[in-house]
Design a protein around this motif. Sequence first.
Motif, mmCIF file in Angstrom:
data_model
loop_
_atom_site.group_PDB
_atom_site.id
_atom_site.type_symbol
_atom_site.label_atom_id
_atom_site.label_comp_id
_atom_site.label_asym_id
_atom_site.label_seq_id
_atom_site.Cartn_x
_atom_site.Cartn_y
_atom_site.Cartn_z
ATOM 1 N N UNK A 1 10.465 8.048 -17.953
ATOM 2 C CA UNK A 1 11.149 7.063 -18.797
ATOM 3 C C UNK A 1 10.656 5.654 -18.478
ATOM 4 N N UNK A 2 10.426 5.384 -17.196
ATOM 5 C CA UNK A 2 9.940 4.065 -16.793
ATOM 6 C C UNK A 2 8.546 3.811 -17.371
ATOM 7 N N UNK A 3 7.672 4.834 -17.351
ATOM 8 C CA UNK A 3 6.326 4.668 -17.894
ATOM 9 C C UNK A 3 6.373 4.360 -19.387
ATOM 10 N N UNK A 4 7.243 5.052 -20.114
ATOM 11 C CA UNK A 4 7.378 4.807 -21.549
ATOM 12 C C UNK A 4 7.961 3.425 -21.820
ATOM 13 N N UNK A 5 8.903 3.007 -20.965
ATOM 14 C CA UNK A 5 9.533 1.696 -21.139
ATOM 15 C C UNK A 5 8.551 0.566 -20.871
ATOM 16 N N UNK A 6 7.696 0.733 -19.859
ATOM 17 C CA UNK A 6 6.744 -0.330 -19.519
ATOM 18 C C UNK A 6 5.748 -0.559 -20.651
ATOM 19 N N UNK A 7 5.491 0.484 -21.443
ATOM 20 C CA UNK A 7 4.556 0.331 -22.552
ATOM 21 C C UNK A 7 5.095 -0.517 -23.683
ATOM 22 N N UNK A 8 6.410 -0.661 -23.751
ATOM 23 C CA UNK A 8 7.022 -1.442 -24.849
ATOM 24 C C UNK A 8 8.006 -2.462 -24.301
ATOM 25 N N UNK A 9 7.765 -2.926 -23.114
ATOM 26 C CA UNK A 9 8.761 -3.746 -22.438
ATOM 27 C C UNK A 9 8.848 -5.149 -23.006
ATOM 28 N N UNK A 10 10.082 -5.684 -22.912
ATOM 29 C CA UNK A 10 10.340 -7.089 -23.201
ATOM 30 C C UNK A 10 10.727 -7.820 -21.923
ATOM 31 N N UNK A 11 11.262 -7.083 -20.944
ATOM 32 C CA UNK A 11 11.603 -7.649 -19.637
ATOM 33 C C UNK A 11 10.533 -7.278 -18.616
ATOM 34 N N UNK B 1 13.190 -5.609 -13.550
ATOM 35 C CA UNK B 1 14.437 -5.448 -14.300
ATOM 36 C C UNK B 1 14.577 -4.026 -14.829
ATOM 37 N N UNK B 2 13.485 -3.454 -15.319
ATOM 38 C CA UNK B 2 13.527 -2.084 -15.832
ATOM 39 C C UNK B 2 13.855 -1.105 -14.715
ATOM 40 N N UNK B 3 13.206 -1.277 -13.571
ATOM 41 C CA UNK B 3 13.462 -0.389 -12.428
ATOM 42 C C UNK B 3 14.918 -0.483 -11.973
ATOM 43 N N UNK B 4 15.422 -1.700 -11.855
ATOM 44 C CA UNK B 4 16.812 -1.891 -11.420
ATOM 45 C C UNK B 4 17.795 -1.268 -12.407
ATOM 46 N N UNK C 1 18.172 -5.405 -23.597
ATOM 47 C CA UNK C 1 17.016 -5.844 -24.378
ATOM 48 C C UNK C 1 15.747 -5.923 -23.519
ATOM 49 N N UNK C 2 15.518 -4.863 -22.736
ATOM 50 C CA UNK C 2 14.342 -4.813 -21.876
ATOM 51 C C UNK C 2 13.162 -4.126 -22.550
ATOM 52 N N UNK C 3 13.405 -3.440 -23.675
ATOM 53 C CA UNK C 3 12.340 -2.747 -24.388
ATOM 54 C C UNK C 3 12.440 -3.049 -25.882
ATOM 55 N N UNK C 4 11.330 -2.866 -26.569
ATOM 56 C CA UNK C 4 11.337 -2.923 -28.022
ATOM 57 C C UNK C 4 11.895 -1.596 -28.523
#
Length: 566
Positions: A6-16, A20-23, A43-46
Amino acid sequence: MSAALLKDLALGTRLGDEAQITETLQTSLAQQTSTIGGLMEKQLVNEHDFLHQVCAHFGLPWWEAALPPMDDKLRSQFPARLALRYHLYPVRLNENDLHVLTYDPFNLTARQVIAFEIEEPVTWCVATRRSILAALRTGYGVGAETFDAILEGRSVDDATLDLKQEVNVVDEDDPEATVVSFVNQIMREALDERATDIHVEPLENDLRIRYRIDGVLHEVPVPSRIKMLQASVVSRIKIMAHLDIAERRMPQDGRINLEMEGQPIDVRVATFPTVCGENISLRLLARNRFDFSLLGLTPEAEKKIRELIAQPNGIILLTGPTGCGKSTSLYTFLSMLNTMERRIVTVEDPVEHKLPGVMQIAIKPEINLTFAIALRSILRGDPNVIMIGEMRDFETSEIAIRAALTGHLVFSTLHTNDAIGGITRLVDMGVQPFLVSSSVRAFLAQRLVRVLCPNCKRPAEHPPQFLEQIGFPMAYTDRIFQPKGCELCRHTGYQGRAALFEICMVTPALQEMISQGKPSEALRAKALQEGMVPLRQDGWNRVIAGTTTVEEVVRVTAADVSVLDE
């Protein structure tokens, strides 16, 4: 679904940022809450790109089309308590094909509950969180989950008994549905929507609720049977405002102090009787930070205003209709002047915002504490700066002028259409023209226009004849934009408001003309000659800058027709 994936997918579309995503993921896992929901709430991801990647990776169906409206039959088959609790939106494509949209396809609890409650096959699809929440609000109405629980679990009379609980709490966690939580949901929704006013309006067969957002009224979807709770909702609000719930024949005024997510909110409440019941209007006043930069002034206007408020004495008058932002501007000016070396005293009706270090007096006509009486007392209290909520009569104006002529800096407001109209208004009150010219430093007319959403605004085209008629500079027709609407602006096309200003400096030449009693047309012509920018021209500057639309400027400056032929 693993947190690492989930973190890998989030980092690809991140806004934060990554931290912040890890926390957020770690907190969601520790608290056993929705990891996907946590990323979106902060609002950390698109949303669109992130969920699209999740669907592609796991082979989940993605709902690309706009969410269709919900009919009454589907609304009755799919209870509000399920839809709103788990953020699920049902869509029936045909008689035997039910789709349930979610933004968290890994919420096993929601899937189990739906499998138990809905006695037919369900196809699960993924859609964005914003679109689902907006569709739920429209489909079920604000407070639908609480409303259904009230009607299912207790009578309306029983619900009324709980009105005295939690008088000034918005964020309660009581799982039992009550009118208290229903009213709180209405207020919470209004704050989330950036509403400045809530109107609870009784109709013959319905109870209408409207929010004023960016100066425009919007009707709020509410449960279809809300009329049954009209008396209870009205009584709840009156108790929160410490009003007499037994008095239903006379208007009443009150105030509510709330706190939401750590932010204090002041709510002014006004009630009046109608033939269909009591109407209630609530003005939401967030305790704002009054920062000069937030006024959005042009460099020229900012320079003039800074020079004005630096004056040791004189009157500065703001003019415009109710709701045009005069109070916000006044509080901003006072905040700039609020230093240890200055004593600032205000007379207001009522006190809308409390400024630390400023002595503020609330008018009370019932005990004969009027603007004039309060002003006389203030002048004996050694003030440096005085703010008068409004100049309503000759007596108040006379005392304010006397204060300005004896070394005080005075701020106040008038209800006029433009800056020059302030001169005529004072003279009509009975103030001698020579006193106006010698005491007033400037008249500032103000209006508020809605600001275009930067995410979805698009170029606009207007007929040249129309633009010429309204006085728009034809050399800039390629810089006009219009709203479209997207999820970020809740499909309104606008986000927030900006102020237009017309600043009329009382120059020596204008002073002489005022003393001679020249007509307003001559005064306006002289002011324009000496550099005054009309309201509509300031509006055109905002249109050219891509801040607002032609329609907005015309809407708020409709009375300013003097620039049509310029």
